[in-house]
Design a protein around this motif. Structure first.
Motif, PDB file in Angstrom:
ATOM      1  N   ARG A  33       3.200  12.340   0.493  1.00 27.96           N
ATOM      2  CA  ARG A  33       4.149  11.159   0.748  1.00 27.96           C
ATOM      3  C   ARG A  33       3.157  10.235   1.772  1.00 27.96           C
ATOM      4  O   ARG A  33       2.357  10.655   2.556  1.00 27.96           O
ATOM      5  CB  ARG A  33       5.115  11.770   1.984  1.00 27.96           C
ATOM      6  CG  ARG A  33       4.741  12.120   3.218  1.00 27.96           C
ATOM      7  CD  ARG A  33       5.733  13.245   3.897  1.00 27.96           C
ATOM      8  NE  ARG A  33       5.448  13.414   5.357  1.00 27.96           N
ATOM      9  CZ  ARG A  33       4.358  14.153   5.621  1.00 27.96           C
ATOM     10  NH1 ARG A  33       3.643  14.660   4.558  1.00 27.96           N
ATOM     11  NH2 ARG A  33       4.150  14.284   6.808  1.00 27.96           N
ATOM     12  N   VAL A  35       1.896   8.260   4.734  1.00 27.33           N
ATOM     13  CA  VAL A  35       1.825   8.453   6.376  1.00 27.33           C
ATOM     14  C   VAL A  35       1.112   7.403   6.986  1.00 27.33           C
ATOM     15  O   VAL A  35       0.596   6.368   6.322  1.00 27.33           O
ATOM     16  CB  VAL A  35       1.086   9.846   6.599  1.00 27.33           C
ATOM     17  CG1 VAL A  35       1.974  11.059   5.877  1.00 27.33           C
ATOM     18  CG2 VAL A  35      -0.605   9.643   5.969  1.00 27.33           C
ATOM     19  N   GLU A  47      -1.794  15.474   6.530  1.00 25.61           N
ATOM     20  CA  GLU A  47      -1.690  16.372   5.142  1.00 25.61           C
ATOM     21  C   GLU A  47      -0.875  17.603   5.460  1.00 25.61           C
ATOM     22  O   GLU A  47      -0.405  17.960   4.315  1.00 25.61           O
ATOM     23  CB  GLU A  47      -3.043  16.766   4.730  1.00 25.61           C
ATOM     24  CG  GLU A  47      -3.496  16.926   3.377  1.00 25.61           C
ATOM     25  CD  GLU A  47      -3.075  18.178   3.061  1.00 25.61           C
ATOM     26  OE1 GLU A  47      -3.072  19.049   4.018  1.00 25.61           O
ATOM     27  OE2 GLU A  47      -2.894  18.555   1.727  1.00 25.61           O
TER      28      GLU A  47
ATOM     29  N   ILE B 113      -0.877   2.592   7.108  1.00 24.99           N
ATOM     30  CA  ILE B 113      -0.249   3.182   5.811  1.00 24.99           C
ATOM     31  C   ILE B 113      -1.151   3.721   4.955  1.00 24.99           C
ATOM     32  O   ILE B 113      -2.309   2.999   4.664  1.00 24.99           O
ATOM     33  CB  ILE B 113       0.822   2.348   5.337  1.00 24.99           C
ATOM     34  CG1 ILE B 113       1.750   3.137   4.639  1.00 24.99           C
ATOM     35  CG2 ILE B 113       0.501   1.194   4.691  1.00 24.99           C
ATOM     36  CD1 ILE B 113       3.077   2.798   4.080  1.00 24.99           C
ATOM     37  N   THR B 114      -0.930   5.038   4.635  1.00 24.38           N
ATOM     38  CA  THR B 114      -2.057   5.620   3.723  1.00 24.38           C
ATOM     39  C   THR B 114      -1.368   6.887   3.218  1.00 24.38           C
ATOM     40  O   THR B 114      -0.211   7.160   3.339  1.00 24.38           O
ATOM     41  CB  THR B 114      -3.287   5.828   4.330  1.00 24.38           C
ATOM     42  OG1 THR B 114      -4.292   6.713   3.430  1.00 24.38           O
ATOM     43  CG2 THR B 114      -3.117   7.198   5.585  1.00 24.38           C
ATOM     44  N   GLN B 115      -2.248   7.718   2.280  1.00 27.88           N
ATOM     45  CA  GLN B 115      -1.806   8.748   1.941  1.00 27.88           C
ATOM     46  C   GLN B 115      -2.520   9.921   2.139  1.00 27.88           C
ATOM     47  O   GLN B 115      -3.941   9.406   2.268  1.00 27.88           O
ATOM     48  CB  GLN B 115      -1.328   8.995   0.377  1.00 27.88           C
ATOM     49  CG  GLN B 115      -0.108   8.241   0.068  1.00 27.88           C
ATOM     50  CD  GLN B 115       0.086   8.020  -1.456  1.00 27.88           C
ATOM     51  OE1 GLN B 115      -0.186   6.868  -1.619  1.00 27.88           O
ATOM     52  NE2 GLN B 115       0.417   8.990  -2.009  1.00 27.88           N
ATOM     53  N   SER B 116      -2.588  11.029   2.500  1.00 31.26           N
ATOM     54  CA  SER B 116      -3.692  12.176   2.952  1.00 31.26           C
ATOM     55  C   SER B 116      -3.606  13.278   1.878  1.00 31.26           C
ATOM     56  O   SER B 116      -2.465  13.742   1.480  1.00 31.26           O
ATOM     57  CB  SER B 116      -3.558  12.594   4.330  1.00 31.26           C
ATOM     58  OG  SER B 116      -4.662  13.125   4.555  1.00 31.26           O
ATOM     59  N   SER B 117      -4.718  13.977   1.506  1.00 27.69           N
ATOM     60  CA  SER B 117      -4.544  15.221   0.587  1.00 27.69           C
ATOM     61  C   SER B 117      -5.642  15.842   1.059  1.00 27.69           C
ATOM     62  O   SER B 117      -6.714  15.412   1.689  1.00 27.69           O
ATOM     63  CB  SER B 117      -4.680  14.730  -0.819  1.00 27.69           C
ATOM     64  OG  SER B 117      -5.747  14.138  -1.215  1.00 27.69           O
ATOM     65  N   GLN B 216      -0.568   6.210  -6.553  1.00 28.91           N
ATOM     66  CA  GLN B 216      -1.681   6.006  -6.479  1.00 28.91           C
ATOM     67  C   GLN B 216      -2.139   4.704  -5.801  1.00 28.91           C
ATOM     68  O   GLN B 216      -3.502   4.517  -5.575  1.00 28.91           O
ATOM     69  CB  GLN B 216      -2.480   6.091  -7.884  1.00 28.91           C
ATOM     70  CG  GLN B 216      -2.063   7.262  -8.869  1.00 28.91           C
ATOM     71  CD  GLN B 216      -3.035   8.142  -8.879  1.00 28.91           C
ATOM     72  OE1 GLN B 216      -4.226   8.421  -8.085  1.00 28.91           O
ATOM     73  NE2 GLN B 216      -3.055   9.016  -9.967  1.00 28.91           N
ATOM     74  N   TYR B 219      -3.150   6.065  -2.392  1.00 28.52           N
ATOM     75  CA  TYR B 219      -3.773   7.345  -2.455  1.00 28.52           C
ATOM     76  C   TYR B 219      -5.335   7.356  -2.493  1.00 28.52           C
ATOM     77  O   TYR B 219      -5.859   7.098  -3.658  1.00 28.52           O
ATOM     78  CB  TYR B 219      -3.240   8.163  -3.629  1.00 28.52           C
ATOM     79  CG  TYR B 219      -3.583   9.740  -3.802  1.00 28.52           C
ATOM     80  CD1 TYR B 219      -3.482  10.301  -5.038  1.00 28.52           C
ATOM     81  CD2 TYR B 219      -3.962  10.119  -2.656  1.00 28.52           C
ATOM     82  CE1 TYR B 219      -3.978  11.593  -4.972  1.00 28.52           C
ATOM     83  CE2 TYR B 219      -4.094  11.655  -2.787  1.00 28.52           C
ATOM     84  CZ  TYR B 219      -4.082  12.330  -3.966  1.00 28.52           C
ATOM     85  OH  TYR B 219      -4.348  13.665  -3.832  1.00 28.52           O
TER      86      TYR B 219
END
Lengths: 183, 504
Positions: A33, A35, A47, B113-117, B216, B219
């Motif tokens: 999602r 963040v 994460e 704003i971003t996504q993290s993994s 993506q 991402y």
């Protein structure tokens, strides 16, 4: 003209199917999602997984050292690092993964993560002292770093931290080693 | 500010690198290629930083970016025999395009704003930190993650970003811009400008609304990056060999050089990108045979891809010897590089091969498809158990478990419909080239994933994510197909005429 109208009709149906699929995008979202994060530690914390703690430790040490004008410090960890913390571990392929892992911290610390023989458990009174210490910088996931203040230039150049935990084994403390001292 | 500075530095590198051929690429082609090519400049910064050994300094950054642009500009001069002619690039467009990208980067970075993994943190950001410290190439970078994204992450950090997130939305914009340009330009000869624009916007809109594209955009992973380079390489091959907009021989070398550079970018963004170099190579080979061009005509593309790859892997072997990796070991890299070199030789000399040369020159597409089937069959026979498991996993991920919804059913139906009506709507050689690109992509993916471990069901599976790379090509094809049928509807006759220089 029949094949064209038929082809356009079929294309129209296919487009409509895709458009309907697009309306279900929120329920089919398979990616992390979105963040808000402005730095590595907060991105790692967002994460969610336990192993992100390695990135938070690495980022915290780098930030604090950089603020003090020191190069990237070395980190000493106990030999049983993978059992240090009492937090729910991540799983991969049905197997638990150790939360703290030197190989995950390594790239953030120029590979300078080494094991050392020491007792990583802090006494409660020491934890209380650190909680009151203004030199302690707090990071996500209750990672607490002591700023390397009052150290000589030589000591800053050879800055080494050790990782400790509180009696509950849920909080992490990163403490710089003084020259010639043992904790 | 750091994101704005990073974006500007990247653009300046790309603009300087492509400056000698800017008039040949045209305004749109020049600007749309600048940022992706500029991103590759950060790999050279990583090289300089690794050689000096310490944390990247402003001098390292300047030397690396200037060095990268000088090397590419030098290749451009080698590839283009004449620099007269072409359309000048208006100065205001630098401000316009640069302003849009810098403003977008600034807004993204300010918002955070971003996504993290796990991958974003430990594969790319962490190794970016390593590179920015002067760490240099390691087996993890060479064998698992590729140099480009860690180098880009390092560049962003050195310029002040705590978390590098802006390249991904910017590259998403580039993907949409490329698809829009490709579809619209491809339809201008048969459709009114407004209708062509409408079809192009519809193709982009449908692409952007898919789960995997939308997911993506923010991402920080490899897929939007490699999809951009794959699309750019195929776009450049189209402009060089598949489009009537190219002014005889004069622009072709420039576009082929860009195709080669983008192919190198694809290989640098993911380690398996090296295998997917087969896609632009196969299409370029088929189209040059169709046009009756000599094999030497592809030399700019070979230089554009070959020199960066040779330099990078040469350095990797020199520094690391061989290396172990689950993804791309030193031995596997050597095999793939040798195979690519042989493919290049085959593509260049195809019509001269004894016994089969004439057949190849008159029916190159059939030979490429046959070779793909042979490769797939060979893997299937050699490793039947894992291949069959992989095939089932791949199918189920595309159709059921991978989060694609009905997309691949719809895409397959669209492709089938287009093939059934092929003779009625196709104008010119390019739809065939694009369809071939999609086919070779899947053939390569089946060989790569069929020869490895069977994968896992779900969106996180490697093949599930890799399938995203071809989506822009699929929607480009869709736009051409739909627009061409629409044009046939209006005129009753499929027309082939000289297209304008697309978008410039």
């Amino acid at each position: 003209m029949g094949w064209r109208r038929g082809t356009l009709a079929v294309l129209g149906v296919l487009v409509a199917l895709l458009a309907y699929d697009a309306t279900r995008l929120p329920e089919r979202w398979v990616f992390p999602r979105p963040v808000v994060a402005h730095d590595l530690a907060s991105a790692a914390d967002a994460e969610g997984r336990a192993r992100m703690l390695n990135a938070i430790v690495g980022a915290a040490l780098r930030d604090v050292a950089a603020e003090a004008g020191a190069p990237v410090p070395k980190l000493e960890v106990p030999e049983d690092l993978d059992e240090l913390l009492d937090v729910p571990a991540d799983e991969f392929g049905g197997r638990p993964q150790s939360t703290l892992n030197p190989s995950l911290m390594g790239p953030l610390l120029r590979g300078r993560v080494a094991t050392a023989d020491y007792d990583p458990a802090l006494l409660e009174v020491v934890v209380e002292m650190l909680d009151r210490d203004p030199r302690v910088v707090r990071y996500p996931r209750d990672v607490n770093v002591v700023r390397p203040e009052g150290l000589s230039e030589d000591a800053l150049r050879a800055l080494t931290y050790r990782i400790f935990v509180d009696p509950t084994r849920k909080r992490v403390f990163l403490v710089p080693l003084a020259e010639g001292a043992t904790p | 500010m750091s994101a704005a500075v990073f974006t500007l530095a990247t653009l300046l590198c790309g603009w300087a690198a492509l400056a000698p051929i800017r008039k040949r690429l045209g305004t749109l082609g020049f600007h749309i290629a600048a940022y992706p090519i500029g991103l590759m400049g950060w790999c050279v910064v990583a090289l300089v930083g690794g050689l000096t050994g310490g944390p990247w300094s402003p001098v390292d950054v300047a030397l690396g970016l200037i060095g990268a642009s000088a090397i590419i500009a030098g290749l451009a001069r080698l590839s283009q025999s004449s620099f007269t002619g072409g359309n000048p690039v208006p100065r205001w467009t630098y401000l316009g395009w640069g302003g849009v990208l810098i403003a977008l980067a600034w807004a993204i970075s300010v918002s955070g704003i971003t996504q993290s993994s796990y991958d974003a943190v430990f594969h790319y950001a962490s190794w970016g930190v390593w590179l920015a410290d002067g760490g240099g190439l390691t087996e993890w970078i060479v064998g698992a993650y590729g140099p480009l994204i860690p180098a880009v992450s390092a560049g962003g950090r050195v310029l002040g970003a705590g978390w590098v997130a802006t390249p991904w939305p910017l590259l998403s914009l580039h993907v949409l811009a490329l698809v829009y340009t490709a579809v619209r330009s491809g339809l201008l000869s048969t459709l009114h400008e407004m209708r062509a624009s409408f079809v192009a916007i519809a193709a982009c809109g449908l692409l952007a609304s898919t789960t995997h594209f939308a997911g993506q955009v923010l991402y920080p992973h490899s897929h939007m990056v490699s999809a951009t380079y794959l699309l750019l390489s195929v776009f450049a091959v189209w402009r060089a060999l598949g489009s009537d907009a190219v002014e005889a021989d004069s622009d072709r070398p420039s576009w082929l050089l860009l195709a080669g550079l983008a192919t190198a970018g694809l290989a640098f963004s993911r380690v398996d990108g090296l295998a997917y170099a087969a896609v632009p190579l196969a299409v370029a080979g088929v189209l040059r045979l169709r046009r009756g061009l000599p094999g030497a005509a592809l030399l700019p593309a070979v230089l554009g891809a070959g020199l960066p790859l040779a330099a990078y892997y040469g350095l990797a072997f020199a520094l690391l010897g061989g290396w172990d990796s689950d993804k791309l070991s030193g031995r596997a890299a050597a095999y793939v590089l040798i195979a690519l070199a042989l493919l290049v030789a085959l593509v260049a000399l195809a019509e001269r091969l004894p016994l089969i040369g004439h057949s190849i020159s008159t029916g190159p597409t059939r030979w490429v498809l046959a070779a793909s089937l042979v490769a797939i069959s060979a893997v299937g026979i050699a490793r039947w158990d894992s291949f069959s498991d992989s095939a089932v996993t791949m199918y189920r991920n595309l159709t059921e478990k991978g989060g694609y919804g009905v997309l691949w059913f719809v895409a397959a139906a669209m492709m089938l419909l287009s093939l059934l009506t092929w003779r009625r709507w196709r104008t010119g050689p390019w739809p065939g080239g694009l369809a071939l690109a999609i086919a070779v992509f899947f053939a390569t993916a089946i060989v790569v994933h069929g020869s490895g471990h069977p994968g896992r069901l779900g969106p996180a599976d490697s093949f599930t994510r890799v399938a995203f790379h071809v989506l822009p090509l699929v929607f480009w094809y869709w736009g051409l197909f739909a627009g061409s049928v629409l044009a046939s509807e209006r005129t009753g006759v499929a027309q082939v005429s000289r297209e304008g220089r697309g978008g410039s």
